[in-house]
Motif scaffolding. Structure first.
Motif, short mmCIF file in Angstrom:
data_model
loop_
_atom_site.label_atom_id
_atom_site.label_comp_id
_atom_site.label_asym_id
_atom_site.label_seq_id
_atom_site.Cartn_x
_atom_site.Cartn_y
_atom_site.Cartn_z
N GLY A 75 0.84 -1.20 0.00
CA GLY A 75 0.00 0.00 0.00
C GLY A 75 0.87 1.24 0.00
O GLY A 75 2.09 1.15 -0.13
N GLU A 78 0.11 7.64 1.46
CA GLU A 78 -0.72 8.77 1.02
C GLU A 78 -2.21 8.52 1.27
O GLU A 78 -3.00 9.45 1.33
N GLU A 79 -2.59 7.25 1.39
CA GLU A 79 -4.02 6.93 1.55
C GLU A 79 -4.49 6.95 3.00
O GLU A 79 -5.68 6.76 3.27
N TYR A 80 -3.58 7.18 3.96
CA TYR A 80 -3.96 6.97 5.36
C TYR A 80 -3.69 8.18 6.25
O TYR A 80 -2.76 8.95 6.02
#
Ligand code: ABF
Length: 238
Positions: A75, A78-80
Motif C-alpha cells: 500500500g 498517502e491513503e492513510y
C-alpha cells in the motif's frame, strides 16, 4: 543447525516474538519499517495464514522491496491518516528505558515517523546493542535530521546555536560523492548533542522541528513497546 551469527539471532528472536505477540487479528493495514531487524519481522508475517488481504505500508525503498519479496500486498501512506494503520513494526538505532529512540541511521526517518504516527500501535524490534540508559550515550553518530537541501547550511548553523557539539553532513549517496540524498530528495545532518535525558527528548525534538528547513528529526517518543533480542536467544521487553 542455525548459521546465523549471534547478533542476527538476536534480531530474529526479537522480531519473531514481537510479531507473534502483537500482529493484530483481523488487521487491515500494517506499517513496515526499515533496517535489518525488520527483515525478520516481515519474514515472520509472511509465514502467517491470515495476511492475504492485509495491506502493508512501507517506510522507504528498502521496505517496499521487502514487502514485495515476501509476497505481501503493498500500500502507500498517502491513503492513510492518524489511526488508520493497525500497527507498525520498526527498528531503532538506540532506545532509552522510557521508549524514546533515535532512528534514521538508514536515512528513512521521515517516512518512518510518518508511518508510525498513523498507527494505533508502534512496536520497536532491535538487538541488545540498541538498549541504552540515555539517547546519545551509545549512538554517538548523532541524531539524524532530514533537511531541505536549500536550507542545509542554514539549519547547520541553527543546530550549533541550539547546542549541538557536532553536525556532520551525511555523505555516501549512490555516487559516494557529495551529500547522501534521502528517498524524499533531502539531505541528512547527523547532529550530536551528547547524551539526552529522557525528560529532555520532547523539548529537543520540538526545538529542532521549529527550525525553518527541517523536514523531520530522528528523535521518536511514540513507541508503545520495544523487543530486544539477546545474544543467547533471549528477548527483553521494555
Ligand atoms: C531503521 O533501521 C532505522 O530507523 C534505524 O536507523 C535502522 C535500524 O536498523 P537495524 O535493524 O539494521 O539495526 O529502523
Amino acid at each position: 543447525m542455525s548459521t546465523l551469527s549471534s547478533l542476527e539471532e538476536a534480531k530474529k528472536s526479537a522480531a519473531y516474538r514481537a510479531v507473534d505477540e502483537h500482529f493484530p487479528k483481523n488487521s487491515k493495514v500494517v506499517g513496515i519499517g526499515s533496517g535489518s531487524t525488520v527483515i525478520y519481522a516481515v519474514e515472520r508475517i509472511g509465514q502467517r495464514d491470515d495476511v492475504k488481504d492485509v495491506i502493508f505500508v512501507p517506510t522507504g525503498f528498502q521496505s517496499k522491496q521487502l514487502i514485495i519479496e515476501n509476497g505481501l500486498r503493498l500500500g502507500c501512506i498517502e491513503e492513510y491518516g492518524v489511526g488508520d494503520l493497525d500497527i507498525t513494526f520498526d527498528g531503532a538505532d538506540e532506545v532509552d528505558p522510557s521508549l524514546n529512540c533515535i532512528k534514521g541511521g538508514g536515512g528513512c526517518l521521515f517516512q518512518e515517523k510518518l508511518v508510525a504516527s498513523c498507527a494505533k500501535k508502534f512496536v520497536l524490534v532491535a538487538d541488545y546493542t540498541k538498549q541504552s540508559t540515555a539517547l546519545g550515550f551509545k549512538w554517538i553518530q548523532g541524531i539524524p535530521i532530514e533537511v531541505s537541501p536549500l536550507a542545509a547550511k542554514k539549519v547547520e548553523s541553527d543546530l550549533f546555536r541550539l547546542g549541538a557539539k557536532s553536525v556532520t553532513w551525511r555523505s555516501g549517496g549512490k555516487s559516494k560523492a557529495g551529500p547522501a540524498v534521502t528517498d524524499n530528495g533531502n539531505f541528512i545532518l547527523d547532529t550530536y548533542f551528547g547524551p539526552v535525558e529522557a525528560k529532555d527528548v520532547d523539548a529537543l525534538d520540538k526545538a529542532i522541528k521549529l527550525l525553518v528547513g527541517v523536514i523531520e528529526t530522528g528523535l521518536f517518543n511514540i513507541a508503545d513497546i520495544a523487543y530486544f533480542g539477546g545474544s543467547d536467544g533471549s528477548v527483553t521487553v521494555w
